[in-house]
Design a protein around this motif. Structure first.
Motif, mmCIF file in Angstrom:
data_model
loop_
_atom_site.group_PDB
_atom_site.id
_atom_site.type_symbol
_atom_site.label_atom_id
_atom_site.label_comp_id
_atom_site.label_asym_id
_atom_site.label_seq_id
_atom_site.Cartn_x
_atom_site.Cartn_y
_atom_site.Cartn_z
ATOM 1 N N SER A 1 0.838 -1.193 0.000
ATOM 2 C CA SER A 1 0.000 0.000 0.000
ATOM 3 C C SER A 1 0.878 1.249 0.000
ATOM 4 N N PHE A 2 0.413 2.297 -0.685
ATOM 5 C CA PHE A 2 1.215 3.510 -0.766
ATOM 6 C C PHE A 2 0.347 4.712 -1.110
ATOM 7 N N ILE A 3 0.929 5.888 -0.963
ATOM 8 C CA ILE A 3 0.320 7.152 -1.358
ATOM 9 C C ILE A 3 0.921 7.560 -2.698
ATOM 10 N N GLN A 4 0.086 7.978 -3.638
ATOM 11 C CA GLN A 4 0.577 8.406 -4.953
ATOM 12 C C GLN A 4 0.247 9.874 -5.178
ATOM 13 N N ILE A 5 1.238 10.651 -5.558
ATOM 14 C CA ILE A 5 1.037 12.050 -5.925
ATOM 15 C C ILE A 5 0.615 12.109 -7.389
ATOM 16 N N SER A 6 -0.361 12.955 -7.683
ATOM 17 C CA SER A 6 -0.841 13.097 -9.062
ATOM 18 C C SER A 6 -0.966 14.577 -9.381
ATOM 19 N N TYR A 7 -0.385 14.989 -10.500
ATOM 20 C CA TYR A 7 -0.320 16.411 -10.859
ATOM 21 C C TYR A 7 -1.495 16.811 -11.756
ATOM 22 N N GLY A 8 -2.169 17.893 -11.384
ATOM 23 C CA GLY A 8 -3.209 18.471 -12.237
ATOM 24 C C GLY A 8 -4.485 17.676 -12.313
ATOM 25 N N THR A 9 -4.757 16.818 -11.308
ATOM 26 C CA THR A 9 -5.905 15.909 -11.397
ATOM 27 C C THR A 9 -6.904 16.096 -10.260
ATOM 28 N N SER A 10 -6.896 17.267 -9.624
ATOM 29 C CA SER A 10 -7.866 17.487 -8.548
ATOM 30 C C SER A 10 -9.293 17.408 -9.085
ATOM 31 N N TYR A 11 -10.161 16.806 -8.299
ATOM 32 C CA TYR A 11 -11.564 16.650 -8.710
ATOM 33 C C TYR A 11 -12.282 17.988 -8.680
ATOM 34 N N VAL A 12 -12.928 18.340 -9.778
ATOM 35 C CA VAL A 12 -13.755 19.543 -9.884
ATOM 36 C C VAL A 12 -15.146 19.102 -10.298
ATOM 37 N N PRO A 13 -16.179 19.340 -9.473
ATOM 38 C CA PRO A 13 -17.539 18.906 -9.828
ATOM 39 C C PRO A 13 -17.998 19.529 -11.134
ATOM 40 N N PRO A 14 -18.801 18.828 -11.898
ATOM 41 C CA PRO A 14 -19.312 19.372 -13.163
ATOM 42 C C PRO A 14 -20.038 20.691 -12.945
ATOM 43 N N GLY A 15 -19.733 21.665 -13.798
ATOM 44 C CA GLY A 15 -20.375 22.969 -13.727
ATOM 45 C C GLY A 15 -19.748 23.936 -12.762
ATOM 46 N N THR A 16 -18.769 23.484 -11.987
ATOM 47 C CA THR A 16 -18.113 24.358 -11.010
ATOM 48 C C THR A 16 -17.054 25.220 -11.683
ATOM 49 N N THR A 17 -17.064 26.499 -11.357
ATOM 50 C CA THR A 17 -16.021 27.407 -11.859
ATOM 51 C C THR A 17 -15.195 27.998 -10.721
ATOM 52 N N ASN A 18 -15.525 27.661 -9.481
ATOM 53 C CA ASN A 18 -14.761 28.137 -8.336
ATOM 54 C C ASN A 18 -13.564 27.200 -8.127
ATOM 55 N N TYR A 19 -12.604 27.321 -9.032
ATOM 56 C CA TYR A 19 -11.522 26.354 -9.094
ATOM 57 C C TYR A 19 -10.648 26.350 -7.844
ATOM 58 N N GLN A 20 -10.478 27.494 -7.192
ATOM 59 C CA GLN A 20 -9.607 27.529 -6.023
ATOM 60 C C GLN A 20 -10.155 26.672 -4.884
ATOM 61 N N ASP A 21 -11.477 26.565 -4.776
ATOM 62 C CA ASP A 21 -12.060 25.742 -3.727
ATOM 63 C C ASP A 21 -11.952 24.255 -4.023
ATOM 64 N N TYR A 22 -11.532 23.910 -5.221
ATOM 65 C CA TYR A 22 -11.333 22.511 -5.588
ATOM 66 C C TYR A 22 -9.919 22.324 -6.146
ATOM 67 N N CYS A 23 -8.966 22.899 -5.427
ATOM 68 C CA CYS A 23 -7.593 22.952 -5.914
ATOM 69 C C CYS A 23 -6.835 21.658 -5.663
ATOM 70 N N ALA A 24 -7.298 20.861 -4.711
ATOM 71 C CA ALA A 24 -6.617 19.611 -4.389
ATOM 72 C C ALA A 24 -7.589 18.697 -3.658
ATOM 73 N N ASN A 25 -7.369 17.400 -3.760
ATOM 74 C CA ASN A 25 -8.179 16.462 -2.990
ATOM 75 C C ASN A 25 -7.468 15.128 -2.854
ATOM 76 N N VAL A 26 -7.941 14.345 -1.900
ATOM 77 C CA VAL A 26 -7.448 12.991 -1.694
ATOM 78 C C VAL A 26 -8.572 12.042 -2.067
ATOM 79 N N SER A 27 -8.261 11.043 -2.865
ATOM 80 C CA SER A 27 -9.306 10.139 -3.350
ATOM 81 C C SER A 27 -8.704 8.792 -3.709
ATOM 82 N N GLU A 28 -9.578 7.931 -4.258
ATOM 83 C CA GLU A 28 -9.140 6.609 -4.682
ATOM 84 C C GLU A 28 -8.579 6.603 -6.101
#
Length: 243
Positions: free
Chosen positions: A126-153
């Protein structure tokens, strides 16, 4: 009652919003403010951020308790940091901030947790993986700063990571998604996301509410890793960082 799709979706959307503004993922000078917490507040925050998340997963058929990575100084948590694309200064900046966050966490949580950066994707562990430029942004959202990073599967999704039935981390790998092409990923944001990757599911004052990170955040994380897995709230011993 099983953990429903609706519940999973609500948790995913709520915790994808890590990136700026009042959601508390960074201040202007990238320094934590003096948000502190009493012993009672530390236990309350750890219960709401970690233990209570486990308790809704009734399909695990386990009583609620702390869940986290197995950790002793001899058992490191591997963090896979892909090489930045040649000439991509943004990815290089993210990689540098990841390394800074690892140093900071290892210093703050010495003797209870060690993150180990690696440049080759681990196999059969098991490990943690860093991913560049792949933060989740909900469809229709334009408030990009509030979705600047996230942790997910995975990359570009909002699925929260989950514990396993042994109070460890079920998701593998755990993705730390940094940036969406339209926001400023600060050092505090990166360190904040590691808090999620290490088992702090929900925000609290000093961690995503008011501040991205703060002394309160560090003491909650130290208490999580300074107690055995599956520890109930009433049996927690508060641990504090010393620097």
């Amino acid at each position: 009652m099983r953990f429903s799709f609706m519940t999973a979706t609500l948790f995913a959307v709520a915790l994808s919003a890590c990136g700026g503004g009042n959601s508390g993922s960074g201040n202007s000078n990238n320094q934590p403010t003096a948000t502190t917490a009493s012993n009672t507040e530390i236990i309350t925050n750890l219960k709401s951020s970690n233990i209570d998340f486990f308790s809704i997963l009734t399909w695990l058929q386990k009583p609620p308790g702390t869940w986290r990575w197995l950790s002793t100084p001899s058992q490191h948590v591997l963090v896979y940091i892909p090489a930045p694309t040649n000439g991509n200064t943004t990815e290089q900046d993210y990689a540098n901030k990841v390394n800074n966050a690892i140093v900071q966490i290892n210093t703050k949580l010495r003797n209870v947790l060690v993150l180990e950066p690696v440049s080759v994707k681990p196999a059969n562990v098991s490990f943690i993986q860093i991913s560049y430029g792949t933060s989740y942004v909900p469809p229709g959202t334009t408030n990009y700063q509030d979705y600047c990073a996230n942790v997910s599967e995975g990359p570009s999704i909002g699925n929260m990571i989950l514990p396993n039935s042994e109070y460890g981390i079920k998701s593998n790998p755990v993705f730390v998604n940094l940036g969406n092409g339209h926001c400023d990923v600060t050092q505090d944001i990166v360190t904040h996301e590691f808090g999620h990757a290490l088992g702090l599911a929900n925000h609290f004052k000093g961690f995503g509410i008011g501040d991205a990170i703060s002394p309160a955040f560090w003491d909650v994380l130290a208490t999580l890793y300074g107690n055995p897995q599956s520890t109930t709230a009433q049996n927690l011993i508060v641990r504090r960082t010393t620097n």
